[in-house]
Design a protein around this motif. Structure first.
Motif, PDB file in Angstrom:
ATOM      1  N   GLN A 116       0.856  -1.192   0.000  1.00 51.69           N
ATOM      2  CA  GLN A 116       0.000   0.000   0.000  1.00 51.69           C
ATOM      3  C   GLN A 116       0.888   1.236   0.000  1.00 51.69           C
ATOM      4  O   GLN A 116       1.656   1.466   0.929  1.00 51.69           O
ATOM      5  CB  GLN A 116      -0.899  -0.003   1.231  1.00 51.69           C
ATOM      6  N   ILE A 117       0.776   2.006  -1.088  1.00 55.10           N
ATOM      7  CA  ILE A 117       1.546   3.252  -1.178  1.00 55.10           C
ATOM      8  C   ILE A 117       0.544   4.389  -1.119  1.00 55.10           C
ATOM      9  O   ILE A 117      -0.204   4.605  -2.072  1.00 55.10           O
ATOM     10  CB  ILE A 117       2.361   3.312  -2.488  1.00 55.10           C
ATOM     11  N   GLY A 118       0.494   5.089  -0.035  1.00 57.13           N
ATOM     12  CA  GLY A 118      -0.541   6.112   0.141  1.00 57.13           C
ATOM     13  C   GLY A 118      -1.907   5.417   0.111  1.00 57.13           C
ATOM     14  O   GLY A 118      -2.138   4.466   0.852  1.00 57.13           O
ATOM     15  N   ASN A 119      -2.765   5.830  -0.822  1.00 56.84           N
ATOM     16  CA  ASN A 119      -4.059   5.148  -0.919  1.00 56.84           C
ATOM     17  C   ASN A 119      -4.130   4.247  -2.151  1.00 56.84           C
ATOM     18  O   ASN A 119      -5.187   3.881  -2.616  1.00 56.84           O
ATOM     19  CB  ASN A 119      -5.201   6.174  -0.917  1.00 56.84           C
ATOM     20  N   ARG A 120      -2.959   3.918  -2.703  1.00 57.20           N
ATOM     21  CA  ARG A 120      -2.920   3.025  -3.862  1.00 57.20           C
ATOM     22  C   ARG A 120      -2.386   1.667  -3.445  1.00 57.20           C
ATOM     23  O   ARG A 120      -1.585   1.564  -2.511  1.00 57.20           O
ATOM     24  CB  ARG A 120      -1.976   3.577  -4.931  1.00 57.20           C
ATOM     25  N   LEU A 121      -2.792   0.647  -4.183  1.00 61.47           N
ATOM     26  CA  LEU A 121      -2.196  -0.665  -3.979  1.00 61.47           C
ATOM     27  C   LEU A 121      -1.279  -0.945  -5.147  1.00 61.47           C
ATOM     28  O   LEU A 121      -1.572  -0.597  -6.293  1.00 61.47           O
ATOM     29  CB  LEU A 121      -3.277  -1.750  -3.913  1.00 61.47           C
ATOM     30  N   LYS A 122      -0.184  -1.560  -4.867  1.00 57.19           N
ATOM     31  CA  LYS A 122       0.764  -1.853  -5.942  1.00 57.19           C
ATOM     32  C   LYS A 122       1.277  -3.268  -5.795  1.00 57.19           C
ATOM     33  O   LYS A 122       1.644  -3.693  -4.697  1.00 57.19           O
ATOM     34  CB  LYS A 122       1.919  -0.862  -5.890  1.00 57.19           C
TER      35      LYS A 122
END
Lengths: 410, 422
Positions: free
Chosen positions: B410-416
């Motif tokens: 989880q990078i900030g509110n993104r999933l990667k």
């Protein structure tokens, strides 16, 4: 031995050294330096390397105070009298030493980049040891003022030249395949140049204003000392944080305080009475950091460096001093007072190791081994020059033999 | 100003001049700080992003278990779309030669920043990995999956324009011999030599052979031909193993994992200043050494108890499992910097990250050579899943270090999703 005990030990031994060297009529500063060499890691190792490093803060304070004191030479009324002479001598000396050293080093097989850097460092005359000799002899007079002013300018010119030359060398090396673009290096070089001179002067000026304005409201000697040391520490500390030149900044504080008002000039008189312990520590530590074994690394290029610097300083200062208002006796002794070579030169070599590690090693060897010799003989020749010029006020130190040796003015 | 003086007109104008000059001085200091060159700030900015679809993961996983190789030759500039066998990437003509091996990409253009398109980055500007590694090896998963991977490109690749696959053998001493009958260009030849940088052939070498790859008879990549001197019958090939060795050395690890570059203190300084240890030559912001307070120019002091003579010594010290107090010399003084302990050396070595238990598993001490860092993951991001299972210390302790894994971060509110090759 812990650091405080080392400090006490250093102060007491400095006192002993000061007494001992008086017998042989050698400047106290040489005594301090020799005592430092003796107790330092290169001879007896009485003070450890780590203690030396920890006590370095006293050296910073002492150097700040020394340069602050030298800055007073820029007091407008005083500088109006000596300014033209001082600028003439300092600029001629710097140009002649730079060019002579550049040619000799190129001839000795160094690259032009290394030659130019060595030449820029060779310009320097050590401010601290020269000022100490002046203090010790209570010297006063036209030659003393000329020496102080010339050294202040000399150090600024040396720093400026070094910054410019290193910038140019880095730019030239960037053409040979480093990863950093030439324009970046050019910008960095120009920035460093202005930041080191203008930025440092601006910081020194601001602290000098603070010192000057505040000194109007403090009257006790103790309070003035607190103010002075506080301002010097603030300047040195901020200069280190902002990557400014402590040299230019401290000089600027002194120059600003000297010009602020008559009241602010009291600071200099009080300073000269109270700072000897700092200076004693400074020079003993400087001596302890000198390594006699470096003499072995002097080499043929080092000998060239030593001789070229000495010769070019003697000739250029002797010639340029002819056109000054100094008396013939002062003129003939002027060059001898400009031999010392240490503080800034060592600092510049350190800077070089960070900024140009690829060519720093040979330059370090050449400069530091010569510094060792110059730092020992420089104070001796300065004392000799001031005595012969008749500007030493410390009559007890002048022996009949000295008077007999004085040249007669025709 | 004394009150008496301040009343006179001269004193008032003097006061004005003082205020004006003080303002100018402040302005100089402010401008100097604002316009400080980036190179003096010793900061590093890298931006790269990898987006890997779930469908590709299985494909990648299959491929990753092979030693996969690809390359691109500048001689095919326009068609320079030879791909990374893991993820595939279009490479611009800026990159004449690239070869991959064991999760590392080796470029034939050392000292050059890789172009943005090499990383499939959507943002503009070059991705300057150079300050991190200062060699020509890069983490392979930094590349974007635009094109399908080819499992073993050497088998599928058709030599064009003179470049070819050259077979060679390499002895344990490093001597390289070409297999008779292999071709450089159209010429039959035989040659041998060491090192790879200067191989002498028995016949003149066609310049068109630039871009050829050297394989051993097992199909393992040895090198990449980067120049041919026809008159002297010499070909120079990149020693891929050598470059990877350099890029994974203690020195490179210090730079990549802790953001610190060092060199030995010059002999003359050792004597003159009586110091022994390592001189810090560069520090990169946002990495552990900068966080611990290291500055360029510091000397990390060596002692009898803790000798610090080489980067390997320093690496060992920093990887110590207890909080380390490191003595350094700065501006002539000895001070101590505290370095937090490395908790999971195994994870750091295999996958280039460590973690702390905070809101689940929070990543820290990311190795900038690692796949996660190259994918845009930074210290403080949360690790949610590994191979589809919820991330936990127990799971991380069980991770097989020699097998590729798929990490969901989880990078900030993104999933990667990032595929990480050990």
């Amino acid at each position: 031995m812990n650091q405080l005990a080392s400090l006490g030990f250093i102060l007491l031994l400095a006192l002993v050294a000061g007494h001992l060297v008086k017998w042989v009529r050698v400047p106290e500063v040489t005594g301090y330096i020799l005592m430092g060499v003796l107790i330092g890691p290169s001879v007896l190792s009485l003070v450890s390397g780590s203690n030396l490093a920890a006590l370095g803060i006293f050296s910073d304070v002492a150097l700040g105070l020394i340069l602050f004191s030298i800055g007073s030479i820029f007091e407008v009324n005083k500088f109006r009298h000596i300014g033209r002479d001082v600028i003439r001598v300092a600029v001629t000396d710097a140009v002649a030493t730079f060019l002579a050293m550049l040619m000799v080093m190129k001839f000795a097989g160094q690259s032009w980049q290394a030659s130019a850097i060595i030449a820029a460092i060779a310009i320097e005359t050590a401010a601290a040891s020269t000022l100490m000799v002046i203090r010790e002899l209570n010297a006063e007079g036209p030659l003393t003022d000329a020496i102080t002013g010339t050294i202040a300018l000399n150090n600024v010119i040396c720093l400026t030249t070094f910054t410019l030359v290193v910038g140019l060398v880095r730019y030239s090396l960037s053409a040979n395949g480093t990863t950093v673009a030439g324009s970046t290096i050019a910008y960095e070089a120009v920035y460093r140049f202005f930041w080191q001179i203008l930025g440092s002067a601006a910081l020194g000026y601001l602290v000098g204003l603070l010192l000057g304005a505040w000194s109007e409201h403090v009257h006790e000697q103790g309070e003035i000392l607190i103010l002075l040391i506080g301002c010097v520490l603030l300047t040195v500390g901020l200069a280190l944080v902002l990557h400014l030149s402590t040299l230019v900044a401290s000089l600027a504080v002194g120059a600003t305080a000297a010009n602020y008002s008559e009241t602010s000039r009291r600071v200099f008189r009080i300073q000269s009475r109270t700072d000897p312990p700092f200076y004693a520590i400074f020079f003993v530590l400087a001596g302890a950091n000198l390594h006699i074994s470096l003499l072995k690394t002097l080499g043929i290029v080092g000998i060239f460096y030593f001789l070229t610097r000495g010769a070019s300083k003697v000739i250029s200062i002797a010639l340029s001093a002819r056109r000054t208002s100094l008396s013939p006796r002062a003129r003939s002794n002027f060059p001898l007072a400009m031999f010392s070579h240490a503080g800034l030169a060592i600092g510049l070599v350190l800077t070089l190791e960070r900024r140009l590690p690829e060519i720093a090693a040979p330059i370090t060897t050449i400069v530091l081994s010569s510094v060792l010799i110059y730092e020992l003989i420089g104070p001796l020749t300065t004392k000799f020059a001031l005595l012969r010029a008749g500007e030493a006020q410390q009559s007890l130190d002048i022996q009949p033999a000295d008077l007999a040796a004085e040249p007669r003015e025709s | 100003m004394t009150p008496q003086i301040a009343k006179t007109p001269e004193a008032a104008s003097h006061k004005k001049r003082l205020i004006f000059s003080a303002v100018v001085a402040v302005l100089i200091l402010v401008l100097g700080t604002v316009f400080r060159p980036a190179s003096l700030r010793t900061s590093l900015k890298t931006e790269s992003e990898v987006t890997v679809s779930q469908a590709e993961i299985e494909q990648i996983r299959k491929i990753a278990s092979n030693t996969a190789i690809s390359f691109v030759s500048g001689r095919f500039a326009g068609a320079a779309q030879i791909v990374d066998p893991y993820l595939g990437v279009f490479l611009g003509s800026h990159m004449p030669f690239v070869a991959w091996k064991n999760g590392m990409a080796v470029s034939a253009m050392p000292n050059q920043p890789l172009p943005a398109e090499a990383f499939g980055v959507t943002s503009s500007g070059p991705v300057n990995m150079q300050p991190i590694l200062n060699s020509s090896a890069f983490p392979i998963a930094a590349f974007k999956s635009d094109q399908l991977a080819v499992p073993n490109i050497a088998l599928n690749w058709t030599p064009t324009d003179g470049a070819s696959v050259i077979l060679a053998t390499r002895s344990s001493e490093g001597k390289v011999s070409f297999v008779p009958g292999s071709f450089i260009g159209a010429e039959p030849f035989s040659c041998s030599g060491t090192p790879l940088e200067e191989l002498r052939t028995t016949v003149p070498v066609s310049a068109r052979s630039i871009g050829s790859v050297l394989f051993d008879t097992n199909g393992t990549l040895l090198g990449l031909v980067v120049s041919c001197r026809q008159s002297a019958a010499i070909i120079s090939a990149l020693d891929i193993d050598g470059i990877i060795k350099k890029a994974t050395s203690a020195e490179a690890t210090l730079r990549a994992r802790y953001g610190i570059a060092s060199s030995p203190v010059p002999q003359v300084s050792k004597k003159f200043f009586d110091v022994d240890g390592l001189l810090v030559t560069n520090i990169w912001k946002g990495l552990p050494a900068a966080d611990a307070g290291f500055l360029p120019g510091d000397i990390i002091l060596s002692s009898k108890k803790q000798p610090i003579a080489t980067p390997a010594d320093l690496l060992q010290l920093l990887q110590s499992s207890s909080t380390t107090s490191i003595p350094i010399r700065r501006f002539g003084r000895r001070i101590y910097l505290h370095f937090p302990p490395a908790k999971n050396a195994k994870l750091l070595d295999a996958f280039g990250f460590d973690y702390r238990r905070e809101e689940g598993v929070t990543l820290e001490n990311l190795d900038v050579r690692g796949t996660l860092y190259a994918a845009g993951v930074r210290n403080g991001d949360r690790l949610l899943q590994v191979d589809g299972q919820a991330a936990s210390p127990a799971l991380l302790a069980r991770l097989a270090p020699s097998v590729p894994h798929y990490f969901t971060v989880q990078i900030g509110n993104r999933l990667k999703g990032v595929f990480v090759t050990p």
